[in-house]
Design a protein around this motif. Structure first.
Motif, PDB file in Angstrom:
ATOM      1  N   GLN A 135       0.273   7.723   5.225  1.00 49.42           N
ATOM      2  CA  GLN A 135      -0.334   6.416   5.830  1.00 49.42           C
ATOM      3  C   GLN A 135       0.618   5.353   6.154  1.00 49.42           C
ATOM      4  O   GLN A 135       1.603   5.165   5.714  1.00 49.42           O
ATOM      5  CB  GLN A 135      -1.375   6.074   4.742  1.00 49.42           C
ATOM      6  CG  GLN A 135      -2.575   7.037   4.557  1.00 49.42           C
ATOM      7  CD  GLN A 135      -3.396   6.442   3.263  1.00 49.42           C
ATOM      8  OE1 GLN A 135      -3.157   6.950   2.150  1.00 49.42           O
ATOM      9  NE2 GLN A 135      -4.326   5.598   3.610  1.00 49.42           N
ATOM     10  N   SER A 136       0.210   4.656   7.126  1.00 46.38           N
ATOM     11  CA  SER A 136       0.651   3.120   7.230  1.00 46.38           C
ATOM     12  C   SER A 136       0.831   2.433   6.238  1.00 46.38           C
ATOM     13  O   SER A 136       0.066   2.290   5.197  1.00 46.38           O
ATOM     14  CB  SER A 136       0.160   2.646   8.554  1.00 46.38           C
ATOM     15  OG  SER A 136       0.734   1.522   8.955  1.00 46.38           O
ATOM     16  N   ASP A 139      -2.075  -0.050   5.661  1.00 45.61           N
ATOM     17  CA  ASP A 139      -3.231   0.225   4.900  1.00 45.61           C
ATOM     18  C   ASP A 139      -3.138  -0.641   3.272  1.00 45.61           C
ATOM     19  O   ASP A 139      -4.263  -0.541   2.757  1.00 45.61           O
ATOM     20  CB  ASP A 139      -3.355   1.712   4.643  1.00 45.61           C
ATOM     21  CG  ASP A 139      -3.673   2.376   5.972  1.00 45.61           C
ATOM     22  OD1 ASP A 139      -4.050   1.758   6.805  1.00 45.61           O
ATOM     23  OD2 ASP A 139      -3.339   3.727   6.080  1.00 45.61           O
ATOM     24  N   GLY A 145      -4.762  -6.242   5.828  1.00 49.25           N
ATOM     25  CA  GLY A 145      -5.356  -4.820   6.287  1.00 49.25           C
ATOM     26  C   GLY A 145      -6.631  -4.366   5.354  1.00 49.25           C
ATOM     27  O   GLY A 145      -7.086  -5.249   4.855  1.00 49.25           O
ATOM     28  N   PRO A 146      -6.871  -3.326   5.408  1.00 42.83           N
ATOM     29  CA  PRO A 146      -7.883  -2.872   4.457  1.00 42.83           C
ATOM     30  C   PRO A 146      -7.653  -2.739   3.125  1.00 42.83           C
ATOM     31  O   PRO A 146      -8.715  -2.704   2.165  1.00 42.83           O
ATOM     32  CB  PRO A 146      -8.101  -1.124   5.327  1.00 42.83           C
ATOM     33  CG  PRO A 146      -6.995  -0.985   5.587  1.00 42.83           C
ATOM     34  CD  PRO A 146      -6.181  -2.148   6.379  1.00 42.83           C
ATOM     35  N   LEU A 148      -6.303  -0.761   1.082  1.00 42.01           N
ATOM     36  CA  LEU A 148      -6.654   0.536   0.311  1.00 42.01           C
ATOM     37  C   LEU A 148      -6.096   0.566  -1.022  1.00 42.01           C
ATOM     38  O   LEU A 148      -4.921   0.227  -1.072  1.00 42.01           O
ATOM     39  CB  LEU A 148      -6.382   1.776   1.252  1.00 42.01           C
ATOM     40  CG  LEU A 148      -7.202   1.549   2.784  1.00 42.01           C
ATOM     41  CD1 LEU A 148      -6.829   2.996   3.361  1.00 42.01           C
ATOM     42  CD2 LEU A 148      -8.838   1.662   2.619  1.00 42.01           C
TER      43      LEU A 148
END
Length: 415
Positions: A135-136, A139, A145-146, A148
């Motif tokens: 993943q980036s 993230d 960002g999200p 996560l």
């Protein structure tokens, strides 16, 4: 102190040697620490314990051009360790991390070795955390960002600092930046990102330029002070923090004046930096680092320069705000303790001891030739933009909530 309301108040001290309050605290995981002159010679041996294929992350110039680079590669060859090499030019960006991960994700990396200043180690930390994730880093970055949840796994990391400042070898966060008007400076943070091993060899500081010694050393000093007065301060970190403050007191100016040649000063500053990293990871920081985040994102200001140039003004503002609005705030006496440690004196009144702390920090800022913020492009018209973005995680552990005008006054003083 300008604005002080404590005239005549005497210092209240606990009985020497006794801890007066045992508030609950928790300590997150730390790396195994190898500290001392010559510790770098064990890098290959310690790397080999994690496997036979390493990814080495360094800065772009200084370390790869040094004799120690050639020595390390010879040791790797002797121990049958193959390696790939990533260089980080400047402060790491999310794009740099994602590109490095993409290039090496299929290389079956057993261990990541980060060697350099805070930027190289932060990059190594992020890369190690993402090689097996797919993943980036965007993230997981806080606030952009999200966000996560990070589930890992992370590749084992060995962190080898070549400067004394950030303490990144002992922290769980990788600080990444995007520069410009809409830029950011945010952390990818998780306990699984903590290095397995931190190799802290004071001899690696011998080649640091004076301006790097000054900026990084003031960063370490700021981290030691801010973690000591943090709202999350605790007795465990207090003990470490006082020893770190003493080391910085006796090492920083001497290391700067000797241009890295003073062996004893190198040892003291390597230790001070390490302790500053351990403590910030447990207690958080304060207003200086709250402002450093947007300043480092919006302008090409080295992080240590921001800390060094702001710490005296921010300390005065914190103290005056507490004396005015929260005169019983425990951090007032904590600042007093910092003052006595750094000045090696005892004082009779709060006013006197707090004045001395600000005076001493101002003197070090002058002696170490820390630049003003306007040198890097900060203008009065941009102050509101900086203030607006200064209330990140570091500001949340400052000992008092500062007003926008108070934050702005700190910036104005050091423009």
């Amino acid at each position: 102190m300008d604005g002080a309301t404590s005239s005549g108040r005497r210092l209240q001290r606990p009985v020497p040697g006794l801890i007066t309050q045992f508030h609950p605290f928790s300590i997150a995981r730390l790396p195994r620490i190898e500290f001392g002159s010559g510790a770098f010679s064990r890098t290959a041996e310690l790397t080999r314990r994690f496997g036979k294929h390493a990814l080495i992350v360094t800065g772009a110039r200084s370390f790869p051009a040094s004799e120690r680079w050639a020595q390390l590669l010879q040791q790797f060859s002797t121990l049958d360790i193959s390696y790939d090499h990533v260089t980080i030019d400047g402060e790491p960006s999310p794009e740099m991390i994602d590109d490095a991960v993409k290039e090496h994700a299929s290389a079956n990396i057993d261990v990541v070795v980060g060697i350099g200043g805070g930027s190289a180690m932060d990059a190594a930390k992020a890369i190690a955390g993402l090689l097996g994730v797919g993943q980036s880093v965007m993230d997981f970055l806080e606030g952009v960002g999200p966000e996560l949840p990070y589930k890992g796994p992370a590749v084992p990391l060995i962190a080898v600092p070549t400067t004394a400042g950030t303490g990144s070898e002992a922290t769980k966060n990788a600080v990444l930046s995007k520069q410009g008007e809409d830029g950011f400076k945010k952390s990818f943070r998780d306990d699984r990102l903590v290095a397995e091993v931190a190799i802290v060899d004071p001899d690696l500081l011998s080649s640091c330029p004076r301006d790097v010694i000054a900026a990084n050393g003031m960063d370490a000093l700021t981290q030691l002070i801010e973690s000591y007065v943090s709202i999350k301060a605790n007795v465990f970190n207090d003990a470490l923090g006082i020893s770190g403050l003493r080391a910085a007191r006796d090492g920083l100016v001497r290391l700067y004046q000797s241009a890295g040649a003073d062996t004893d000063a190198r040892e003291r500053m390597a230790y001070a930096s390490l302790i500053s990293g351990i403590n910030l990871a447990q207690t958080g920081l304060g207003s200086v680092h709250g402002m450093a985040s947007p300043l480092g994102a919006f302008y090409p200001i080295p992080h240590g320069v921001v800390c060094g140039t702001l710490v005296a003004a921010a300390t005065r503002t914190n103290i005056n705000a507490m004396l005015e609005r929260e005169p019983e705030n425990a951090a007032i006496d904590r600042y007093a303790r910092v003052s006595e440690v750094l000045s090696q004196r005892r004082f009779k009144s709060i006013d006197e001891v707090l004045d001395k702390l600000v005076e001493l920090l101002q003197q070090w800022t002058y002696d170490l030739k820390l630049e003003r913020l306007s040198t890097y492009g900060l203008t009065p018209s941009a102050l509101d933009h900086v203030v607006e973005h200064s209330r990140g995680s570091s500001m949340k552990t400052n000992p008092i909530v500062l007003t926008d005008e108070e934050i702005k006054s700190i910036l104005i003083e050091r423009m």
